[in-house]
Design an enzyme around this catalytic site. Sequence first.
Site, PDB file in Angstrom:
ATOM      1  N   GLY A   1       0.824  -1.198   0.000  1.00 15.58           N
ATOM      2  CA  GLY A   1       0.000   0.000   0.000  1.00 15.58           C
ATOM      3  C   GLY A   1       0.860   1.250   0.000  1.00 15.58           C
ATOM      4  O   GLY A   1       2.022   1.210   0.437  1.00 15.58           O
TER       5      GLY A   1
ATOM      6  N   GLN B   1       3.142  10.100   1.149  1.00 18.60           N
ATOM      7  CA  GLN B   1       4.435   9.411   1.191  1.00 18.60           C
ATOM      8  C   GLN B   1       5.322   9.755  -0.006  1.00 18.60           C
ATOM      9  O   GLN B   1       6.527   9.520   0.032  1.00 18.60           O
ATOM     10  CB  GLN B   1       4.240   7.890   1.259  1.00 18.60           C
ATOM     11  CG  GLN B   1       3.592   7.436   2.549  1.00 18.60           C
ATOM     12  CD  GLN B   1       3.443   5.923   2.588  1.00 18.60           C
ATOM     13  OE1 GLN B   1       2.457   5.393   2.123  1.00 18.60           O
ATOM     14  NE2 GLN B   1       4.439   5.242   3.115  1.00 18.60           N
TER      15      GLN B   1
ATOM     16  N   CYS C   1       5.849  -0.057   7.124  1.00 15.94           N
ATOM     17  CA  CYS C   1       5.494   1.121   6.330  1.00 15.94           C
ATOM     18  C   CYS C   1       6.690   1.480   5.459  1.00 15.94           C
ATOM     19  O   CYS C   1       7.820   1.468   5.935  1.00 15.94           O
ATOM     20  CB  CYS C   1       5.147   2.277   7.269  1.00 15.94           C
ATOM     21  SG  CYS C   1       4.678   3.788   6.402  1.00 15.94           S
ATOM     22  N   LEU C   2       6.424   1.803   4.193  1.00 15.76           N
ATOM     23  CA  LEU C   2       7.522   2.143   3.280  1.00 15.76           C
ATOM     24  C   LEU C   2       8.230   3.430   3.717  1.00 15.76           C
ATOM     25  O   LEU C   2       9.365   3.659   3.320  1.00 15.76           O
ATOM     26  CB  LEU C   2       7.004   2.270   1.846  1.00 15.76           C
ATOM     27  CG  LEU C   2       6.486   0.964   1.225  1.00 15.76           C
ATOM     28  CD1 LEU C   2       5.927   1.210  -0.170  1.00 15.76           C
ATOM     29  CD2 LEU C   2       7.585  -0.090   1.180  1.00 15.76           C
TER      30      LEU C   2
ATOM     31  N   HIS D   1      -4.503   1.568   7.420  1.00 14.48           N
ATOM     32  CA  HIS D   1      -3.149   2.117   7.536  1.00 14.48           C
ATOM     33  C   HIS D   1      -2.950   3.265   6.524  1.00 14.48           C
ATOM     34  O   HIS D   1      -2.426   4.323   6.878  1.00 14.48           O
ATOM     35  CB  HIS D   1      -2.136   0.980   7.292  1.00 14.48           C
ATOM     36  CG  HIS D   1      -0.705   1.383   7.241  1.00 14.48           C
ATOM     37  ND1 HIS D   1       0.244   0.860   8.102  1.00 14.48           N
ATOM     38  CD2 HIS D   1      -0.030   2.234   6.429  1.00 14.48           C
ATOM     39  CE1 HIS D   1       1.424   1.389   7.814  1.00 14.48           C
ATOM     40  NE2 HIS D   1       1.292   2.216   6.797  1.00 14.48           N
ATOM     41  N   GLU D   2      -3.418   3.047   5.286  1.00 12.57           N
ATOM     42  CA  GLU D   2      -3.219   4.066   4.243  1.00 12.57           C
ATOM     43  C   GLU D   2      -4.100   5.295   4.479  1.00 12.57           C
ATOM     44  O   GLU D   2      -3.666   6.423   4.257  1.00 12.57           O
ATOM     45  CB  GLU D   2      -3.483   3.473   2.849  1.00 12.57           C
ATOM     46  CG  GLU D   2      -2.592   2.295   2.461  1.00 12.57           C
ATOM     47  CD  GLU D   2      -1.109   2.513   2.709  1.00 12.57           C
ATOM     48  OE1 GLU D   2      -0.650   3.667   2.626  1.00 12.57           O
ATOM     49  OE2 GLU D   2      -0.411   1.537   3.016  1.00 12.57           O
TER      50      GLU D   2
ATOM     51  N   HIS E   1      -2.528   7.578   6.859  1.00 14.62           N
ATOM     52  CA  HIS E   1      -1.524   8.453   6.243  1.00 14.62           C
ATOM     53  C   HIS E   1      -2.152   9.765   5.766  1.00 14.62           C
ATOM     54  O   HIS E   1      -1.536  10.820   5.853  1.00 14.62           O
ATOM     55  CB  HIS E   1      -0.880   7.770   5.028  1.00 14.62           C
ATOM     56  CG  HIS E   1       0.297   6.897   5.358  1.00 14.62           C
ATOM     57  ND1 HIS E   1       1.458   7.390   5.934  1.00 14.62           N
ATOM     58  CD2 HIS E   1       0.506   5.579   5.162  1.00 14.62           C
ATOM     59  CE1 HIS E   1       2.319   6.381   6.080  1.00 14.62           C
ATOM     60  NE2 HIS E   1       1.772   5.271   5.634  1.00 14.62           N
TER      61      HIS E   1
HETATM   62 NI    NI Z   1       2.608   3.362   5.601  1.00 13.60          NI
END
Ligand code: NI
Length: 174
Positions: free
Chosen positions: A46, A51, A95-96, A137-138, A141
């Site tokens: 995701g 991000q 998380c990226l 989660h997304e 963000h």
């Molecule tokens: Ni994340």
Amino acid sequence: MTVRPILIHPDPRLRKVAEPVADLSDELRRLADDMLETMYDAPGVGLAAPQVGIGARVIVMDCVKEEGAPRQPIQLFNPEVVASSDALNVYEEGCLSIPEQYAEVTRPAEVTVRWIDRDGTEKQQDFAGLWATCVQHEIDHLNGKLFIDYLTPLKRQLITRKMTKLKRERARGL
Ligand code: NI
């Protein structure tokens, strides 16, 4: 499609509330396509627009993890959780924007999400399993929230310190 650089925590752009998308434009569709490319390249399941430094309410996901299974990319504009199950689920999240750090987070096991697709059509769907965790989660963000916010202050500080160090090393080209 272009792979865009992913911001690493701590970064003020990851803490801002993203703006709703007003009209589906080619620019926004390109952003979502680039986000999918960036997510697959990472690789991750995701990614949210903040991000990649864009303060718009856009997320992309593909939670199919089985090797060789067909891709199931999904692009959500203005996604919104409209219902959550009482049942909870614990998942080890990553998380990226917080590379190589993982921790268990408890969230509703199932959620109903409403969004606009890339053609401007309103959609609503129930998500379960990893998809449910990922979509929550997304969407977090988009509200400037990270999974580490669910941890104790001590754990959060520890991870943030590691990330500050990682960013310093990357900036030096180490
Ligand atoms: Ni994340």
